[in-house]
Enzyme design. Structure first.
Site, PDB file in Angstrom:
ATOM      1  CE  LYS A 192      -1.970  -1.057   3.921  1.00 25.93           C
ATOM      2  NZ  LYS A 192      -1.293  -2.356   4.171  1.00 25.93           N
TER       3      LYS A 192
ATOM      4  NE  ARG B 232      -4.405  -1.018  10.243  1.00 24.50           N
ATOM      5  CZ  ARG B 232      -3.364  -0.647   9.510  1.00 24.50           C
ATOM      6  NH1 ARG B 232      -3.313   0.549   8.987  1.00 24.50           N
ATOM      7  NH2 ARG B 232      -2.385  -1.481   9.308  1.00 24.50           N
TER       8      ARG B 232
ATOM      9  NE  ARG C  19       7.839  -2.894   6.099  1.00 31.32           N
ATOM     10  CZ  ARG C  19       6.534  -2.780   6.313  1.00 31.32           C
ATOM     11  NH1 ARG C  19       5.777  -2.149   5.443  1.00 31.32           N
ATOM     12  NH2 ARG C  19       5.984  -3.302   7.376  1.00 31.32           N
TER      13      ARG C  19
ATOM     14  NE  ARG D  67       6.283  -0.900   9.972  1.00 29.37           N
ATOM     15  CZ  ARG D  67       5.161  -0.836   9.266  1.00 29.37           C
ATOM     16  NH1 ARG D  67       5.137  -0.144   8.140  1.00 29.37           N
ATOM     17  NH2 ARG D  67       4.073  -1.450   9.671  1.00 29.37           N
TER      18      ARG D  67
ATOM     19  NE  ARG E 160       1.957  -5.281  10.860  1.00 33.29           N
ATOM     20  CZ  ARG E 160       3.011  -5.211  10.035  1.00 33.29           C
ATOM     21  NH1 ARG E 160       4.146  -5.821  10.354  1.00 33.29           N
ATOM     22  NH2 ARG E 160       2.939  -4.540   8.912  1.00 33.29           N
TER      23      ARG E 160
END
Ligand code: AP5
Ligand code: MG
Length: 214
Positions: free
Chosen positions: A13, A88, A127, A160, A171
Site C-alpha cells: 500500500k 481499518r 523490508r 520496523r 497483524r
C-alpha cells in the site's frame, strides 16, 4: 482525486501510494507513518500507540481518528489525497463518512491492493525503512545503493519493530477480523477497485492507473 488504499499488511500500500502520489500530485496520508513519527518524537500519543503497535494490535480509534481528522482539515479543499491504512475498522469507516460529509469532499474510489498471502511474509521480512524520511526499501527486490543508508536523504535504514514473524502473524489476524469487512462495506457503496500488486511496483502502478481510468 480522493482515495483510500485498503489491503493486508505488506501488500505494498505504502509503496504504491507513494508512486501514485508523485504521478498525480496527491498527498500521501499514512496513519502508520504518522503514529511512528509520534513514537520517534516521544509524544504521549506515541507512547500509548507503541504499546499496541508492538503487539500488532490496532491503536484505539479515538487516538488515530483525531490525528487523521486534523490532517484532512488542514488540506486545501481541492487537494487530492490517498489515505493509506485508514480506515481499518467499521467504526473508522463510519467516522470517515461523517467527516467527509461535513467537509463536502466525497471519496472517488477505495483501492483494494492484493497479493497472494505467501508473498506477504517474504516482503515484510525483507523490508527496511528510513528512520528519517520513511522511504521504504526491500533487501531482495529493491535494496538501497549503500547498505543501511537511505538513497533519498542519507538517513539510517531500520527494520520496523512490528516486522518480527510473531507480530506479522498477529497483524494478519487483526486484518482478517477488523479490516476485511470493509471490502464488503465499500463494495456496497460501489467504490471498490481491486488491484493485483504481485509483480513489480511499476507494474502495480500501471494496473492501478488503468483501473482508476475505467
Ligand atoms: P501500517 O504502517 O499501516 O502497516 P500495515 O497496514 O501493516 O502495512 P505495511 O505498512 O506493513 O505494508 P504496506 O502495505 O504499506 O507495504 P509496503 O509498501 O511497505 O500500520 C502499522 C500499525 O499502526 C498497525 O499494526 C496499527 O497498530 C497501527 N495503525 C495504523 N493505522 C491505524 C488505524 N487506522 N487504526 C488503528 N491502528 C492503526 O511494502 C512492503 C514491502 O514490500 C517493502 O519492502 C516494499 O519495498 C516491498 N514491495 C512493495 N511493493 C512491491 C512490489 N510490487 N514488488 C516487490 N516488492 C514490493
Ligand atoms: Mg505501509
Amino acid at each position: 482525486m480522493r482515495l483510500i488504499f485498503l489491503g493486508a499488511p505488506g501488500v505494498g500500500k505504502g509503496t504504491l501510494a507513494s508512486l501514485l502520489a508523485n504521478e498525480k500530485d496527491l498527498v500521501h496520508i499514512s496513519t502508520g507513518s504518522m503514529l511512528r513519527q509520534q513514537i520517534a518524537d516521544h509524544t504521549e500519543l506515541g507512547k500509548e500507540a507503541k504499546s499496541y503497535m508492538d503487539k500488532g494490535e490496532l491503536v484505539p480509534s479515538e487516538l488515530v481518528s483525531s490525528i487523521l481528522a486534523a490532517s484532512l482539515k488542514n488540506l486545501p479543499e481541492e487537494q487530492g489525497y490517498i489515505l493509506d491504512g485508514y480506515p481499518r475498522s467499521l467504526d473508522q469507516a463510519e467516522y470517515l463518512d461523517q467527516l467527509l460529509a461535513e467537509l463536502k469532499t466525497p471519496l472517488d474510489a477505495v483501492v483494494l491492493v492484493e497479493i497472494p498471502t505467501e508473498l506477504i511474509i517474504n516482503r515484510l521480512s525483507a523490508r527496511v525503512t528510513c528512520a528519517d524520511c520513511s522511504e521504504v526499501y526491500n533487501l531482495n527486490d529493491n535494496p538501497p545503493k549503500k547498505e543501511g543508508i537511505c538513497d533519498k536523504c542519507g538517513g539510517k535504514l531500520i527494520q520496523r519493530d512490528d516486522d518480527k514473524p510473531e507480530v506479522i502473524k498477529q497483524r494478519l489476524e487483526v486484518y482478517e477480523a477488523n479490516t476485511k469487512p470493509l471490502i464488503d462495506y465499500y463494495e456496497k457503496k460501489e467504490l471498490l477497485v481491486r488491484v493485483d500488486n504481485s509483480s513489480t511496483p511499476e507494474q502495480g502502478l500501471h494496473k492501478l492507473l488503468a483501473a482508476l481510468a475505467d
